[in-house]
Design a protein around this motif. Structure first.
Motif, mmCIF file in Angstrom:
data_model
loop_
_atom_site.group_PDB
_atom_site.id
_atom_site.type_symbol
_atom_site.label_atom_id
_atom_site.label_comp_id
_atom_site.label_asym_id
_atom_site.label_seq_id
_atom_site.Cartn_x
_atom_site.Cartn_y
_atom_site.Cartn_z
ATOM 1 N N ALA A 1 11.097 76.579 58.743
ATOM 2 C CA ALA A 1 12.082 77.292 57.912
ATOM 3 C C ALA A 1 12.367 78.677 58.472
ATOM 4 O O ALA A 1 13.531 79.118 58.569
ATOM 5 N N ASN A 2 11.280 79.348 58.828
ATOM 6 C CA ASN A 2 11.516 80.693 59.388
ATOM 7 C C ASN A 2 12.275 80.623 60.689
ATOM 8 O O ASN A 2 13.152 81.467 60.981
ATOM 9 N N ALA A 3 11.938 79.627 61.507
ATOM 10 C CA ALA A 3 12.671 79.496 62.776
ATOM 11 C C ALA A 3 14.147 79.234 62.515
ATOM 12 O O ALA A 3 15.023 79.792 63.184
ATOM 13 N N LEU B 1 -1.775 72.208 58.293
ATOM 14 C CA LEU B 1 -0.862 72.213 59.443
ATOM 15 C C LEU B 1 0.567 71.890 59.022
ATOM 16 O O LEU B 1 1.545 72.470 59.527
ATOM 17 N N ALA C 1 1.847 72.511 56.104
ATOM 18 C CA ALA C 1 2.431 73.704 55.451
ATOM 19 C C ALA C 1 2.844 74.738 56.475
ATOM 20 O O ALA C 1 3.944 75.318 56.398
ATOM 21 N N LEU C 2 1.964 74.982 57.440
ATOM 22 C CA LEU C 2 2.318 75.968 58.468
ATOM 23 C C LEU C 2 3.543 75.526 59.250
ATOM 24 O O LEU C 2 4.428 76.325 59.568
ATOM 25 N N THR C 3 3.623 74.263 59.540
ATOM 26 C CA THR C 3 4.762 73.770 60.314
ATOM 27 C C THR C 3 6.062 73.905 59.535
ATOM 28 O O THR C 3 7.102 74.326 60.072
ATOM 29 N N ALA D 1 6.668 76.033 57.084
ATOM 30 C CA ALA D 1 7.042 77.462 56.997
ATOM 31 C C ALA D 1 7.585 77.954 58.322
ATOM 32 O O ALA D 1 8.591 78.687 58.375
ATOM 33 N N PHE D 2 6.935 77.507 59.398
ATOM 34 C CA PHE D 2 7.413 77.933 60.713
ATOM 35 C C PHE D 2 8.819 77.430 60.974
ATOM 36 O O PHE D 2 9.694 78.145 61.465
ATOM 37 N N ILE E 1 6.721 84.977 63.453
ATOM 38 C CA ILE E 1 8.132 84.918 63.025
ATOM 39 C C ILE E 1 8.274 85.066 61.516
ATOM 40 O O ILE E 1 9.379 85.133 61.003
ATOM 41 N N SER F 1 15.847 80.116 59.863
ATOM 42 C CA SER F 1 16.467 81.377 59.410
ATOM 43 C C SER F 1 16.725 82.313 60.587
ATOM 44 O O SER F 1 17.781 82.952 60.707
ATOM 45 N N CYS G 1 -3.851 74.306 63.788
ATOM 46 C CA CYS G 1 -3.606 75.244 62.667
ATOM 47 C C CYS G 1 -3.707 76.690 63.121
ATOM 48 O O CYS G 1 -2.901 77.542 62.718
ATOM 49 N N MET H 1 -0.616 77.495 65.096
ATOM 50 C CA MET H 1 0.548 77.597 64.225
ATOM 51 C C MET H 1 0.471 78.846 63.352
ATOM 52 O O MET H 1 1.488 79.464 63.047
ATOM 53 N N HIS I 1 11.618 83.618 55.167
ATOM 54 C CA HIS I 1 12.683 84.633 55.155
ATOM 55 C C HIS I 1 13.682 84.333 54.070
ATOM 56 O O HIS I 1 13.936 83.179 53.746
#
Lengths: 286, 64
Positions: free
Chosen positions: A28-30, A19, A21-23, A25-26, B47, A32, B37, B40, B57
């Motif tokens: 960072a992408n958000a 979770l 890691a997903l958070t 990445a999310f 995205i 960007s 998870c 997410m 990105h």
């Protein structure tokens, strides 16, 4: 601790890691995406501003284009009118050209006719020239012949006049000789006291110049002719006035080359007087 | 010797662990983490580039 609990703890840890890691990445992408979104908004604003400017410019250009289009429309209408007028002119000019071509053809025909006429006239003139040349030569020959004949005629005329003068002189001499013989017959050969006589030959005309008195009281008349015209002493001449008035006679006493003096005889008439410029004739009939 | 079932003196009798309330809480936590998870993963796949939620990105954002 129960094994299930342990397994759950392990799963829980693994899921936490997953979770996280997903958070991350999310997030960072958000981030960007948010940054991209902001930059896109800025770009969008700039694009909107540019678009507004472009729109204003386009509007101005549109106005300009509209005015130009109006001008071009006016020009097009003017050109259309010009085209119409030019077409009418072209039609009239084409008609004029056809007419001119017809006139040119007729003129060519006339030129051909005139050429033929000119050639004919040239031939006629050539013939006339030949004839005129011949006639001129004949005229020259005739003129020469006439001149020769006139010269010959003049020669003959002068010869005739000479012969007439000779004949007249001979006649005068013969008349004088006859008179001398008659006087000699009456007076026995004394010719000095002969009577006045009329002059033979051609008529002598003279004018009275002056009337004078001689020392002896006689009337003397001076006339305008003398020995040059054949006036001789003791010649009887007559004075006339006008065409038919007889005044008297004179007997020439003195002769000069240009004038003569004669003694006046009025035959006893007292009412007659000789005047200056009275006519003096050698005889009354001729 | 206990492996052989011999009762040795001084040796306390070993009792097997049993599930208790913590086991249930852990179970609930595991279930919640699995749900979190999954959620997410789905949202990150929306995205993330190429639909892979663990990729990030670069300078240029590429969405599906």
């Amino acid at each position: 601790m129960h094994a299930v609990t342990k397994i759950l703890v392990v799963f829980c840890a693994i899921l936490c890691l997953l979770l996280a890691a997903l958070t991350m990445a999310f997030a960072a992408n958000a981030d960007s995406i948010v940054r991209g979104h902001k930059s896109m908004e800025a770009a969008l604003r700039a694009a909107e501003t540019a678009a507004k400017n472009d729109i204003a410019q386009y509007a101005q250009e549109r106005v300009n284009h509209r005015s130009e289009m109006d001008k071009l429309q006016n020009q097009l209408s003017q050109l259309n009118s010009q085209v119409a007028s030019l077409q009418s002119d072209r039609t009239s000019l084409r008609a004029a050209a056809e007419q001119a071509a017809a006139e040119a053809a007729s003129i060519r025909g006339q030129i051909g006719q005139l050429t033929a006429t000119t050639q004919t006239q040239a031939a006629v003139i050539t013939n006339y020239h030949g004839e005129v040349t011949g006639l001129r030569q004949e005229l020259l020959a005739a003129t020469k012949r006439e001149i020769e004949l006139v010269d010959r005629l003049n020669d003959l005329e002068s010869a005739r006049e000479v012969l007439e003068q000779n004949s007249r002189a001979l006649k005068e001499q013969l008349e004088e000789a006859k008179l001398a013989m008659q006087s000699a017959g009456r007076t026995g050969g004394d010719t000095s006291a002969s009577d006045p006589r009329e002059a033979p030959g051609p008529l002598i005309r003279a004018r009275v110049l002056e009337i004078v008195k001689s020392p002896a009281g006689e009337d003397l008349v001076i006339i305008s002719e003398g020995a040059n015209r054949g006036v001789r002493p003791n010649t009887l001449m007559h004075i006339v006035r006008g065409s038919d008035t007889f005044i008297g006679s004179i007997v020439i006493t003195t002769v000069e080359p240009g004038q003569s003096v004669g003694r006046l005889n009025l035959y006893g008439r007292q009412n007659v007087q000789v005047q200056r410029d009275d006519m003096v004739l050698s005889r009354l009939t001729w | 010797m206990s492996q052989f079932g011999m009762q040795m003196p001084g040796g306390a009798s070993s009792r097997s662990a049993s599930m208790n309330i913590y086991t249930g809480l852990l179970f609930v936590a595991v279930v919640a983490l699995i749900a979190a998870c999954a959620w997410m993963f789905v949202q990150g796949a929306k995205i993330a580039p190429d639909g892979q939620p663990f990729k990030m990105h670069g300078d240029k954002v590429q969405l599906r």
